[in-house]
Design a protein around this motif. Structure first.
Motif, PDB file in Angstrom:
ATOM      1  N   ASP A 133       0.838  -1.199   0.000  1.00 34.40           N
ATOM      2  CA  ASP A 133       0.000   0.000   0.000  1.00 34.40           C
ATOM      3  C   ASP A 133       0.874   1.251   0.000  1.00 34.40           C
ATOM      4  O   ASP A 133       0.596   2.223  -0.707  1.00 34.40           O
ATOM      5  CB  ASP A 133      -0.916   0.018   1.236  1.00 34.40           C
ATOM      6  N   ARG A 134       1.945   1.214   0.817  1.00 32.51           N
ATOM      7  CA  ARG A 134       2.825   2.381   0.916  1.00 32.51           C
ATOM      8  C   ARG A 134       3.464   2.676  -0.436  1.00 32.51           C
ATOM      9  O   ARG A 134       3.516   3.803  -0.893  1.00 32.51           O
ATOM     10  CB  ARG A 134       3.900   2.131   1.976  1.00 32.51           C
ATOM     11  N   LYS A 135       3.920   1.604  -1.082  1.00 36.42           N
ATOM     12  CA  LYS A 135       4.586   1.789  -2.370  1.00 36.42           C
ATOM     13  C   LYS A 135       3.611   2.387  -3.398  1.00 36.42           C
ATOM     14  O   LYS A 135       3.973   3.260  -4.186  1.00 36.42           O
ATOM     15  CB  LYS A 135       5.135   0.447  -2.871  1.00 36.42           C
ATOM     16  N   GLU A 136       2.371   1.917  -3.368  1.00 31.13           N
ATOM     17  CA  GLU A 136       1.376   2.427  -4.321  1.00 31.13           C
ATOM     18  C   GLU A 136       1.147   3.922  -4.138  1.00 31.13           C
ATOM     19  O   GLU A 136       1.054   4.682  -5.100  1.00 31.13           O
ATOM     20  CB  GLU A 136       0.055   1.663  -4.159  1.00 31.13           C
ATOM     21  N   ILE A 137       1.056   4.329  -2.870  1.00 27.90           N
ATOM     22  CA  ILE A 137       0.845   5.751  -2.591  1.00 27.90           C
ATOM     23  C   ILE A 137       2.056   6.556  -3.065  1.00 27.90           C
ATOM     24  O   ILE A 137       1.922   7.581  -3.742  1.00 27.90           O
ATOM     25  CB  ILE A 137       0.641   5.980  -1.074  1.00 27.90           C
ATOM     26  N   GLU A 138       3.235   6.066  -2.726  1.00 25.38           N
ATOM     27  CA  GLU A 138       4.448   6.809  -3.091  1.00 25.38           C
ATOM     28  C   GLU A 138       4.617   6.885  -4.606  1.00 25.38           C
ATOM     29  O   GLU A 138       4.990   7.925  -5.147  1.00 25.38           O
ATOM     30  CB  GLU A 138       5.673   6.160  -2.432  1.00 25.38           C
ATOM     31  N   ASP A 139       4.316   5.775  -5.286  1.00 25.80           N
ATOM     32  CA  ASP A 139       4.398   5.779  -6.748  1.00 25.80           C
ATOM     33  C   ASP A 139       3.425   6.794  -7.342  1.00 25.80           C
ATOM     34  O   ASP A 139       3.761   7.547  -8.258  1.00 25.80           O
ATOM     35  CB  ASP A 139       4.070   4.386  -7.306  1.00 25.80           C
ATOM     36  N   GLY A 140       2.211   6.798  -6.829  1.00 26.64           N
ATOM     37  CA  GLY A 140       1.208   7.732  -7.338  1.00 26.64           C
ATOM     38  C   GLY A 140       1.651   9.164  -7.142  1.00 26.64           C
ATOM     39  O   GLY A 140       1.480  10.014  -8.017  1.00 26.64           O
ATOM     40  N   PHE A 141       2.267   9.424  -5.981  1.00 30.38           N
ATOM     41  CA  PHE A 141       2.701  10.786  -5.680  1.00 30.38           C
ATOM     42  C   PHE A 141       3.874  11.237  -6.528  1.00 30.38           C
ATOM     43  O   PHE A 141       4.172  12.426  -6.600  1.00 30.38           O
ATOM     44  CB  PHE A 141       3.037  10.902  -4.190  1.00 30.38           C
ATOM     45  N   ALA A 142       4.540  10.288  -7.168  1.00 29.58           N
ATOM     46  CA  ALA A 142       5.653  10.663  -8.036  1.00 29.58           C
ATOM     47  C   ALA A 142       5.142  11.394  -9.280  1.00 29.58           C
ATOM     48  O   ALA A 142       5.886  12.118  -9.934  1.00 29.58           O
ATOM     49  CB  ALA A 142       6.446   9.423  -8.430  1.00 29.58           C
ATOM     50  N   PHE A 143       3.860  11.222  -9.603  1.00 30.91           N
ATOM     51  CA  PHE A 143       3.304  11.914 -10.772  1.00 30.91           C
ATOM     52  C   PHE A 143       2.693  13.243 -10.353  1.00 30.91           C
ATOM     53  O   PHE A 143       2.291  13.424  -9.206  1.00 30.91           O
ATOM     54  CB  PHE A 143       2.237  11.043 -11.445  1.00 30.91           C
ATOM     55  N   ASP A 144       2.652  14.178 -11.312  1.00 22.87           N
ATOM     56  CA  ASP A 144       2.072  15.491 -11.024  1.00 22.87           C
ATOM     57  C   ASP A 144       0.587  15.371 -10.712  1.00 22.87           C
ATOM     58  O   ASP A 144      -0.081  14.444 -11.163  1.00 22.87           O
ATOM     59  CB  ASP A 144       2.256  16.420 -12.233  1.00 22.87           C
ATOM     60  N   GLU A 145       0.079  16.351  -9.980  1.00 22.03           N
ATOM     61  CA  GLU A 145      -1.361  16.428  -9.743  1.00 22.03           C
ATOM     62  C   GLU A 145      -2.094  16.564 -11.072  1.00 22.03           C
ATOM     63  O   GLU A 145      -1.572  17.123 -12.027  1.00 22.03           O
ATOM     64  CB  GLU A 145      -1.673  17.659  -8.881  1.00 22.03           C
ATOM     65  N   GLU A 146      -3.316  16.073 -11.108  1.00 23.23           N
ATOM     66  CA  GLU A 146      -4.167  16.181 -12.294  1.00 23.23           C
ATOM     67  C   GLU A 146      -3.577  15.484 -13.523  1.00 23.23           C
ATOM     68  O   GLU A 146      -3.824  15.884 -14.648  1.00 23.23           O
ATOM     69  CB  GLU A 146      -4.474  17.645 -12.632  1.00 23.23           C
ATOM     70  N   THR A 147      -2.775  14.440 -13.299  1.00 22.01           N
ATOM     71  CA  THR A 147      -2.318  13.619 -14.420  1.00 22.01           C
ATOM     72  C   THR A 147      -2.912  12.220 -14.278  1.00 22.01           C
ATOM     73  O   THR A 147      -3.430  11.854 -13.225  1.00 22.01           O
ATOM     74  CB  THR A 147      -0.789  13.463 -14.439  1.00 22.01           C
ATOM     75  N   ALA A 148      -2.780  11.444 -15.362  1.00 26.43           N
ATOM     76  CA  ALA A 148      -3.290  10.077 -15.366  1.00 26.43           C
ATOM     77  C   ALA A 148      -2.637   9.248 -14.262  1.00 26.43           C
ATOM     78  O   ALA A 148      -3.284   8.415 -13.631  1.00 26.43           O
ATOM     79  CB  ALA A 148      -3.048   9.436 -16.731  1.00 26.43           C
ATOM     80  N   GLY A 149      -1.344   9.504 -14.000  1.00 29.99           N
ATOM     81  CA  GLY A 149      -0.623   8.737 -12.987  1.00 29.99           C
ATOM     82  C   GLY A 149      -1.213   8.900 -11.597  1.00 29.99           C
ATOM     83  O   GLY A 149      -1.270   7.954 -10.808  1.00 29.99           O
ATOM     84  N   ARG A 150      -1.655  10.125 -11.290  1.00 34.53           N
ATOM     85  CA  ARG A 150      -2.292  10.379 -10.011  1.00 34.53           C
ATOM     86  C   ARG A 150      -3.670   9.737  -9.927  1.00 34.53           C
ATOM     87  O   ARG A 150      -4.135   9.314  -8.889  1.00 34.53           O
ATOM     88  CB  ARG A 150      -2.485  11.891  -9.819  1.00 34.53           C
ATOM     89  N   LEU A 151      -4.303   9.722 -11.073  1.00 32.17           N
ATOM     90  CA  LEU A 151      -5.708   9.342 -11.159  1.00 32.17           C
ATOM     91  C   LEU A 151      -5.914   7.840 -11.125  1.00 32.17           C
ATOM     92  O   LEU A 151      -6.940   7.339 -10.675  1.00 32.17           O
ATOM     93  CB  LEU A 151      -6.201   9.872 -12.510  1.00 32.17           C
ATOM     94  N   MET A 152      -4.924   7.113 -11.638  1.00 35.92           N
ATOM     95  CA  MET A 152      -5.136   5.681 -11.872  1.00 35.92           C
ATOM     96  C   MET A 152      -5.131   4.894 -10.573  1.00 35.92           C
ATOM     97  O   MET A 152      -4.577   5.308  -9.569  1.00 35.92           O
ATOM     98  CB  MET A 152      -4.047   5.141 -12.794  1.00 35.92           C
TER      99      MET A 152
END
Lengths: 465, 465
Positions: A133-152
Motif C-alpha cells: 500500500d505504501r509503495k502504491e501511494i508513493e508511486d502515485g505521488f511521483a506523478f504530477d497532480e491532475e495527471t493520469a498517474g495520479r488518477l489511476m
C-alpha cells in the motif's frame, strides 16, 4: 428476502425537500452535542447520500460533527466527499482512522485522501500501511497532480493472451477467494497482455461473459485499445474517454508495461470539475470548490474585481479625453454606455462560444480560420441590424440626425472589434499556453469599453461639434 | 497476431496537427469529386475519429462528401455524429441505408437517428424495420425528448433471482450463439428480477465474474439499486449517475417492470450537452450546437443582443434624468461607467457561482439562506475595499473630496445590490420553473447598470451641486 428497491421519481425535488428537515435536525443534534442522535440520523444512508448531507452543513457544524461522532466518517464516505471537505476534516481524525481508510479503499481513492493530508502527517500515515500500500501511494505521488498517474488505480485485471475464457474467469474466482488485494472492487474490462506485460488489447466483461469457455483471449479481444501514459493531463484523459466511449482504460509505464487503470466514474467527476473551473474563470472567480465563508468568498473574487477596476479606469480615462465634447453635447454621456454595453455583450457571446468549442475540441487548427471569419461577419451583420435600430431610436429621442449616424457607425465598428476580440483573445491565450478561460473576459471587455467610448466620442468630436 | 496498440501521448496536440493536413486533403478530394480518394483517406479510421474529422468540415463539404461516398456513413459513424450533423446528412441518404443503420444499432442509438429524420420519412423507414425494432422505436417516441424513456435502450440482461452464477453466464452464452437481438452490444450489470419482472437488485459483471458458479444471484446481488422512471428528465438521470457512480441503471415501466437500461457513455454526453447549454445561456447565445454559418450565428445571438439593447436604453434613460448635473460636473460622466462596470462584474461573479451550485446541487433549500447572507456580506466587504481604492483615486484625479465620497458610497451600494441580485435572480427563476441560466445575466446587469447610474448620479445631484 431482498428489500424492495427504491424508485426515484424526481430526486432533485424530493431530496431537496428532505434535506431541509434532515439537515436542520442534524444541526440541532450537533448543537446539543448529541453524538447518539447524530449517529441515528445518519444510520443506513448510502455513502453518496451521506456525503451530500454532510456537505450541506456549515463548516463549523461539519467539524463539530466529526469531533462528536468520528465513527460516522467511514472510508467510503471519505472517498465520496469533495476534496475541500476532506482537507477540512482530516486534521480532526485520528491517525488510525485515516490509515484504515487508506488500506480499505482502492489506491486511486487512497491517494486522493493522502493528497489532502497535511505534509507533517504523511510519514506517520505511511508507516501505518503495508509495504505494498505504501509503495502504491508513493508511486502515485511521483506523478504530477491532475495527471493520469495520479488518477489511476493500481488494481486491475490482466490476463495473458493465450489464456482461455474459462481460465480467465477461474483466475478471478481464485483471486477473489484468496482475498487478493489486486482485484479491484469494480472493473469493466480485462486487459490482455504479452509476456512482457505490454497490453495488446482488451475484453469488455460483457464479451468475456458471452463467449464460449474454450475461446482464447487473443482471438476474441478488441485490438482497438486506447493506452494512456501516466503524464497525460486529466483533461486529455477525459477527452479520450468521451471520444471513444471508454468505460476503463489501461495506463502504462515508461517501458509500455501495464501499470494501472482509470475508470469512467472518475472521469465524470473530472468533467464536472473542469467545467466548474471554466465557468468560474470566465466570470473572474479565482477559486473553485465549496467556498463556504464570507472571507473565502471575498478572497476568491477580489483579485479579478481589482483587475476590472483598472480596466474600468482605463475606459474612464478615454472618456476624460472628451470632457469638452460632453459638456457641449450631454447626450453623448447619455448614449455612450449603450455602445460599450452592446460591444461587451457581443464580445462575451463570441468568447463563450470559442471557449466552449476549445474545451470540446470542436475548434481546431483545421477550422480556426473559418471560425474567425464567421465571427467577424456575424458581428458586422448584427452591428448593421442594431445600428439601424439604435440610429432610429437616437433620432427619435434627440432629434439629431448627425448624432444618430455617429452612434450607428460607432456601434458597427465596436461590434466588429468585439466579435474579433471574442475569438482571437482565447485563441491567443491558448497559443501562448495559458488557460483561455482565465483572463479572456477582462481582455475582451477592456477592448469593447475602450473602443466603444473612443470611437463614439471621437466620431462625435469630429463630425458633430 | 494482434497489431500493437496505439500509445497516445498528447492527443489534443497530435490529433489537431494531423487534422489540418488531413482535413485539407479531404476537402481537396471533395472539390475534385474524387469518391475513391475520399474512401482511401477515411479507410480504417475508428468511427469516433471519423466523426471528428467529418465534423471539422464546412457543412457544404460534408454534404458533398455524403453524395460522393455515401457508403462512408456507416451505422457506427451515424451513432457517433452530433445530432445537428445527423440532421443535415440524413436527407442525403437512401432509405435503405438509414433503415440498415437502425436495424444494426442498439435501440437508443436508433432512436437518436430517428429523431433527426424529417417526419415525412418516418413511415417509410418504420415500414422497413422488423416488427420488434419498429415497436421499440415507437415505444421510445412515446416519451418526451430528453427523458429517460427516450434515452434508454431496450436491450439489457435480466436474470431471475433464483438462478446461479453458472446458469446466468450459460444463458448469455446461449443468447450470444443464437444471435439474440436482446443481448446489448455492451453491458455492465445484470439486473436481478422477480417473477413479475420487477428489478430486485443488480450484479456488476465484475461481481458475477469472481463469484463461485453455484452461488445464487439473490444471495450475492446488490440491493442498493437505483431504479429510474422513464419520464425522469435526462439532467436528473445524469445527476443520479454522478451521485451514485453508476455505470448502468435499469428503467421501469408504470407497473414497475424492467423495460430498459441507460448506460454511462450516454450520460457523459448529456453532461457535456448540459454544460454547453448553461454556458451559452449565461452568455446570451440562444442556440447550442455546431453552428456553422454566418446566418445561424447571427440568429443565435441577435435575440439576446436585442434584449440587451433595451436594458442599455433603460440605463441611458436613467442617465438622461441627470443631464443637468453632468453638464455642471462632467467628471460624473467620466466616472459613472466605473460604478456600473464594477457592479456588473460583482453580479456576474455571484450569478455564475449560483448557477453552477444549482447545477451541481450544492445549492439547496437547506443552505440557501446561508448562501444569500454570504453573498450579501461578501459584496459589502468587497464594496468597502474597492470604495476605498476608488475614492482615493478619484480624490487624486479630480481633487474633489465630496465627489470621491459620493462615488465610494455609490460603489458600496451598487456592489451590495449586485451580489444580492446575482444569487436572488437565478433562485427566483428556478422557483418559477424557468432555467436559471437563461435570462439571469440580463436581469442582473440591468440591476447593476440602473442602480449604479441612479445612485451615483442621484447622490451627486443631492450632495455636490
Amino acid at each position: 428476502m431482498s428489500e424492495p428497491s427504491e424508485v426515484i421519481e424526481a430526486p432533485h425535488v424530493s431530496s431537496a425537500d428532505l434535506d431541509v428537515g434532515h439537515v436542520d435536525a442534524l444541526r440541532k443534534a450537533i448543537q446539543n452535542s448529541d453524538g447518539e442522535a447524530i449517529r441515528n440520523l445518519l444510520a443506513d444512508e448510502h455513502p453518496a447520500e451521506l456525503a451530500d448531507r454532510f456537505e450541506q452543513l456549515p463548516s463549523d457544524d461539519r467539524n463539530a460533527l466529526v469531533v462528536l461522532a468520528p465513527d460516522v466518517i467511514s472510508p467510503l464516505l471519505l472517498a465520496e466527499l469533495e476534496d475541500e471537505v476532506v482537507e477540512d476534516i482530516l486534521p480532526l481524525l485520528e491517525l488510525e482512522q485515516i490509515s484504515k481508510a487508506m488500506k480499505e479503499l482502492d489506491s486511486d481513492d487512497a491517494i486522493q485522501i493522502f493528497e489532502e493530508l497535511p505534509k507533517e502527517r504523511h510519514a506517520a500515515v505511511l508507516a501505518d500501511l503495508s509495504e505494498q500500500d505504501r509503495k502504491e501511494i508513493e508511486d502515485g505521488f511521483a506523478f504530477d497532480e491532475e495527471t493520469a498517474g495520479r488518477l489511476m488505480q493500481r488494481e486491475f485485471v490482466a490476463a495473458p493472451e493465450f489464456w482461455t475464457v474459462h481460465q480467465t474467469i477461474q483466475h478471478m474466482r481464485t483471486q477473489n477467494e484468496m482475498g487478493d488485494d489486486n482485484l479491484p472492487d469494480k472493473f469493466f474490462d480485462v486487459y490482455v497482455i504479452d509476456a512482457h506485460f505490454h497490453p495488446l488489447g482488451y475484453l469488455p466483461l460483457s464479451t468475456l461473459m458471452r463467449s464460449g469457455p474454450d475461446l482464447v483471449l487473443k482471438d476474441i479481444m478488441d485490438n482497438n485499445l486506447t493506452v494512456i501514459k501516466p503524464e497525460l493531463d486529466q483533461e486529455d484523459v477525459a477527452y479520450l474517454f468521451e471520444k471513444f466511449d471508454l468505460i476503463s482504460a489501461p495506463v502504462v509505464d515508461v517501458d509500455g508495461r501495464l501499470s494501472g487503470m482509470i475508470t469512467v466514474d472518475d472521469i465524470v467527476e473530472i468533467i464536472q470539475d473542469e467545467h466548474t473551473e471554466d465557468m468560474l474563470a470566465l466570470a473572474g472567480v479565482s477559486e473553485a470548490g465549496l467556498v463556504d465563508t464570507v472571507g473565502s468568498t471575498v478572497m476568491a473574487r477580489a483579485p479579478w474585481l481589482f483587475v476590472n477596476l483598472l480596466t474600468a479606469i482605463a475606459a474612464s480615462f478615454v472618456i476624460s479625453l472628451f470632457q469638452e465634447e460632453i459638456e457641449k453635447l450631454v447626450a453623448l454621456a447619455v448614449l455612450m454606455p449603450i455602445v460599450a454595453s452592446m460591444g461587451g455583450n457581443t464580445g462575451t457571446q463570441a468568447l463563450t462560444v470559442a471557449i466552449r468549442a476549445l474545451a470540446t475540441r470542436d475548434l481546431t487548427p483545421a477550422n480556426t480560420k473559418r471560425a474567425i471569419r464567421r465571427e467577424a461577419l456575424a458581428a458586422i451583420v448584427n452591428g448593421l441590424i442594431f445600428a439601424t435600430i439604435l440610429g432610429i431610436i437616437t433620432l427619435a429621442w434627440f432629434d439629431n440626425f448627425k448624432l444618430s449616424f455617429v452612434i450607428a457607425a460607432a456601434l458597427v465598428f465596436n461590434l466588429f472589434c468585439a466579435g474579433l476580440a471574442g475569438i482571437l483573445v482565447p485563441l491567443g491565450l491558448k497559443k501562448v499556453g495559458a488557460d483561455p478561460a482565465v483572463a479572456s473576459t477582462v481582455f475582451v471587455t477592456t477592448v469593447t469599453d475602450v473602443v466603444g467610448f473612443l470611437v463614439f466620442l471621437g466620431l462625435a468630436g469630429a463630425f458633430l461639434l
